[in-house]
Design a protein around this motif. Sequence first.
Motif, PDB file in Angstrom:
ATOM      1  N   LEU A  21       0.841  -1.188   0.000  1.00  0.00           N
ATOM      2  CA  LEU A  21       0.000   0.000   0.000  1.00  0.00           C
ATOM      3  C   LEU A  21       0.878   1.240   0.000  1.00  0.00           C
ATOM      4  N   GLU A  22       0.247   2.404  -0.249  1.00  0.00           N
ATOM      5  CA  GLU A  22       1.007   3.643  -0.259  1.00  0.00           C
ATOM      6  C   GLU A  22       0.165   4.803   0.237  1.00  0.00           C
ATOM      7  N   ARG A  23       0.890   5.758   0.806  1.00  0.00           N
ATOM      8  CA  ARG A  23       0.272   7.010   1.225  1.00  0.00           C
ATOM      9  C   ARG A  23       0.383   8.003   0.068  1.00  0.00           C
ATOM     10  N   VAL A  24      -0.748   8.534  -0.351  1.00  0.00           N
ATOM     11  CA  VAL A  24      -0.792   9.469  -1.478  1.00  0.00           C
ATOM     12  C   VAL A  24      -1.282  10.818  -0.956  1.00  0.00           C
ATOM     13  N   ARG A  25      -0.484  11.848  -1.183  1.00  0.00           N
ATOM     14  CA  ARG A  25      -0.857  13.192  -0.751  1.00  0.00           C
ATOM     15  C   ARG A  25      -0.869  14.141  -1.947  1.00  0.00           C
ATOM     16  N   LEU A  26      -1.878  14.993  -1.955  1.00  0.00           N
ATOM     17  CA  LEU A  26      -1.995  16.001  -3.004  1.00  0.00           C
ATOM     18  C   LEU A  26      -1.076  17.178  -2.688  1.00  0.00           C
ATOM     19  N   PRO A  60       0.678  21.082  -3.535  1.00  0.00           N
ATOM     20  CA  PRO A  60       0.098  22.366  -3.925  1.00  0.00           C
ATOM     21  C   PRO A  60      -0.037  22.563  -5.428  1.00  0.00           C
ATOM     22  N   ASN A  61       0.850  21.926  -6.207  1.00  0.00           N
ATOM     23  CA  ASN A  61       0.790  22.108  -7.662  1.00  0.00           C
ATOM     24  C   ASN A  61      -0.140  21.115  -8.349  1.00  0.00           C
ATOM     25  N   GLY A  62      -0.886  20.328  -7.565  1.00  0.00           N
ATOM     26  CA  GLY A  62      -1.849  19.388  -8.132  1.00  0.00           C
ATOM     27  C   GLY A  62      -1.284  18.026  -8.462  1.00  0.00           C
ATOM     28  N   THR A  63       0.023  17.822  -8.245  1.00  0.00           N
ATOM     29  CA  THR A  63       0.619  16.503  -8.456  1.00  0.00           C
ATOM     30  C   THR A  63       0.567  15.704  -7.161  1.00  0.00           C
ATOM     31  N   LEU A  64       1.013  14.457  -7.211  1.00  0.00           N
ATOM     32  CA  LEU A  64       0.940  13.566  -6.067  1.00  0.00           C
ATOM     33  C   LEU A  64       2.308  13.318  -5.448  1.00  0.00           C
ATOM     34  N   GLU A  65       2.331  13.250  -4.134  1.00  0.00           N
ATOM     35  CA  GLU A  65       3.450  12.691  -3.402  1.00  0.00           C
ATOM     36  C   GLU A  65       3.066  11.262  -3.031  1.00  0.00           C
ATOM     37  N   VAL A  66       3.880  10.286  -3.429  1.00  0.00           N
ATOM     38  CA  VAL A  66       3.550   8.876  -3.223  1.00  0.00           C
ATOM     39  C   VAL A  66       4.644   8.226  -2.381  1.00  0.00           C
ATOM     40  N   ILE A  67       4.264   7.718  -1.221  1.00  0.00           N
ATOM     41  CA  ILE A  67       5.194   7.011  -0.337  1.00  0.00           C
ATOM     42  C   ILE A  67       4.707   5.576  -0.179  1.00  0.00           C
ATOM     43  N   ARG A  68       5.553   4.623  -0.530  1.00  0.00           N
ATOM     44  CA  ARG A  68       5.173   3.216  -0.475  1.00  0.00           C
ATOM     45  C   ARG A  68       5.451   2.643   0.904  1.00  0.00           C
ATOM     46  N   PHE A  69       4.477   1.890   1.439  1.00  0.00           N
ATOM     47  CA  PHE A  69       4.608   1.191   2.708  1.00  0.00           C
ATOM     48  C   PHE A  69       4.779  -0.305   2.410  1.00  0.00           C
ATOM     49  N   ASP A  70       5.984  -0.808   2.578  1.00  0.00           N
ATOM     50  CA  ASP A  70       6.310  -2.199   2.259  1.00  0.00           C
ATOM     51  C   ASP A  70       6.174  -3.034   3.530  1.00  0.00           C
ATOM     52  N   MET A  71       5.086  -3.785   3.628  1.00  0.00           N
ATOM     53  CA  MET A  71       4.808  -4.535   4.850  1.00  0.00           C
ATOM     54  C   MET A  71       5.726  -5.737   4.974  1.00  0.00           C
ATOM     55  N   VAL A  72       6.307  -5.903   6.185  1.00  0.00           N
ATOM     56  CA  VAL A  72       7.196  -7.021   6.495  1.00  0.00           C
ATOM     57  C   VAL A  72       7.117  -7.246   7.996  1.00  0.00           C
ATOM     58  N   SER A  73       7.310  -8.483   8.442  1.00  0.00           N
ATOM     59  CA  SER A  73       7.237  -8.762   9.874  1.00  0.00           C
ATOM     60  C   SER A  73       8.186  -7.856  10.650  1.00  0.00           C
ATOM     61  N   ASN A  74       7.722  -7.338  11.796  1.00  0.00           N
ATOM     62  CA  ASN A  74       8.527  -6.383  12.552  1.00  0.00           C
ATOM     63  C   ASN A  74       9.823  -6.975  13.096  1.00  0.00           C
ATOM     64  N   ASN A  75       9.791  -8.237  13.504  1.00  0.00           N
ATOM     65  CA  ASN A  75      10.929  -8.762  14.246  1.00  0.00           C
ATOM     66  C   ASN A  75      11.885  -9.614  13.420  1.00  0.00           C
ATOM     67  N   THR A  76      11.611  -9.768  12.121  1.00  0.00           N
ATOM     68  CA  THR A  76      12.504 -10.556  11.287  1.00  0.00           C
ATOM     69  C   THR A  76      12.187 -10.277   9.823  1.00  0.00           C
ATOM     70  N   VAL A  77      13.225 -10.307   8.989  1.00  0.00           N
ATOM     71  CA  VAL A  77      12.997 -10.150   7.550  1.00  0.00           C
ATOM     72  C   VAL A  77      12.711 -11.491   6.878  1.00  0.00           C
ATOM     73  N   GLU A  78      12.511 -12.533   7.670  1.00  0.00           N
ATOM     74  CA  GLU A  78      12.194 -13.836   7.082  1.00  0.00           C
ATOM     75  C   GLU A  78      10.815 -13.861   6.421  1.00  0.00           C
ATOM     76  N   PHE A  79       9.881 -13.027   6.908  1.00  0.00           N
ATOM     77  CA  PHE A  79       8.486 -13.193   6.520  1.00  0.00           C
ATOM     78  C   PHE A  79       7.905 -11.924   5.907  1.00  0.00           C
ATOM     79  N   TRP A  80       7.386 -12.087   4.675  1.00  0.00           N
ATOM     80  CA  TRP A  80       6.782 -10.995   3.907  1.00  0.00           C
ATOM     81  C   TRP A  80       5.409 -11.473   3.410  1.00  0.00           C
TER      82      TRP A  80
END
Length: 514
Positions: free
Chosen positions: A203-208, A210-230
């Motif tokens: 998922l991503e956070r999309v913000r409008l 001032p110039n009408g374009t988008l700021e897009v920040i991607r949220f890459d979900m992964v287990s908090n305590n290990t990179v073993e699990f996505w």
Amino acid sequence: MGKVAKWAVAVALCVGCAKASEPVTVNVQLDGGVVTPPPPPPPPPPPPDAGPPPDGGTPDAGPKFGGPGPWPIENVEYGFKEGIREMPVVGVTTDETQNLWIATNSALYLMKPGDKSFKRFDAKDGLHLPGNPISECNDSAGMLRPCPNGEADSPGISEIVGGGPDEVIVGYFGHHDWNLGSMPDGTPIDGSEQDPWRHSGKLERVRLKPNGTLEVIRFDMVSNNTVEFWHNRTVERMVYDHFTHPHELFVGSDHGVDKISPDKWKPNVGWFLAPENQQSWMSDHLHPRACFHAPCVDDSNQRLGDWRALAIDGAGDLWVGGRWAAGKIRYTADNTDWYNTPRRDKKNAIDPAFGDPYFGSCTGMRPIFCPPQEGDFVNISAVTVDKSGTIWWASGTLFNDPADVNYGVASMHGNGSDFKYYDPVRDIGLPEENVRDLLALPDGRLVVAGPNTGLVIWTPPAKGSTGPGTHVSIRAGQGIPDDGVMRLELDTMVDPPALHVATRGGAAVLRVLP
């Protein structure tokens, strides 16, 4: 606990769940994914109650809730003539500036108050749609450039929800391949750090801006305590808290439920899973569980996933329902602790938890409905909390599995007492057994949606009554553009509230209900 997935046919198990503190998963199908290069880091986010909106509002002009808002007090339909180029509409939502956002699988649409048509955004505007992978992503192997399969899988957007001022959260389909096999310890490769599709969907956070374009920040979900699990890739439902714990986001996915604090996002400095980095804004993940035809004794044979039902109650706790199990996730602000069970306070994160142990015939911790055995499908499609605090659950099939059952609608008081069950056709007036979505109106009535038969506004029977209650139907041509309902949402930031209806043939915003 364990992990799972979904989208056309889901069958979850949890095999080899014995590694680290986050056991393994198993279940489901999905499809590939695509993404876009990350934009430059945004400025520090404003405090939830008073920050400047990203489009240049005055610094002390936080969102003002209540009152009619900037939109007309009438029922409005939106479709091709308002600029929506493709169907179906998969989501309709408003942010705290009362911008109206609509999503199809292929694009995101924006209508600002006062506008008469929508502006369309897609991959060229930075959205991580199929064919537009993100240029880099954090991984156990370091920063990967380009990000492997870091994009939404077809068909693209799965869900949206309005956030803070000029902000919308966009969820995507992810890809699973259950033919990848297993590692030597029996852990499925799908969902592991060896999975080539581990960065798909999300998922991503999309913000409008001032110039009408988008700021897009991607949220890459992964287990908090290990990179073993996505495991969490396809977003199936999102709810955003505007009131009790402002600007907290909850994400139901193919495997578990995540808590995201979008305002706390910042670029990583050093190891991305350090508490001051990813864990400061993301908590991945929790899930009630059931086990296959026997109470759970360990992490094997788990059934969990397909979290299509999410609702925030008056205390800010989260009620969740999936294909096999359900429960309430207690709120805590700390994202380094939210995903733990038990938590640092020694209490379970999920309480109550429905689905295990279940002994059949509605005995034990029934998974809301009463299937023959623990681990059988209950297909919870929606949950909502009415003004009295009663929890309402809906069951609706999605996968056409021979074992699927539409169990109807259930009400529940307290933490699991006094269950009552209602037949959608006989008691509620819906022309079909399958319930696609369900929500409570402030006046105590319920809106019940079918995947093929429009809406019913239902007044449940009074306490102690033996009658079915009363209902009125809303079909295509009576305020909604199509009988194929995809999603419901209720905007209570305005009064009267706005009922958002996404359908196969367009969108509707209803503010005058029969």
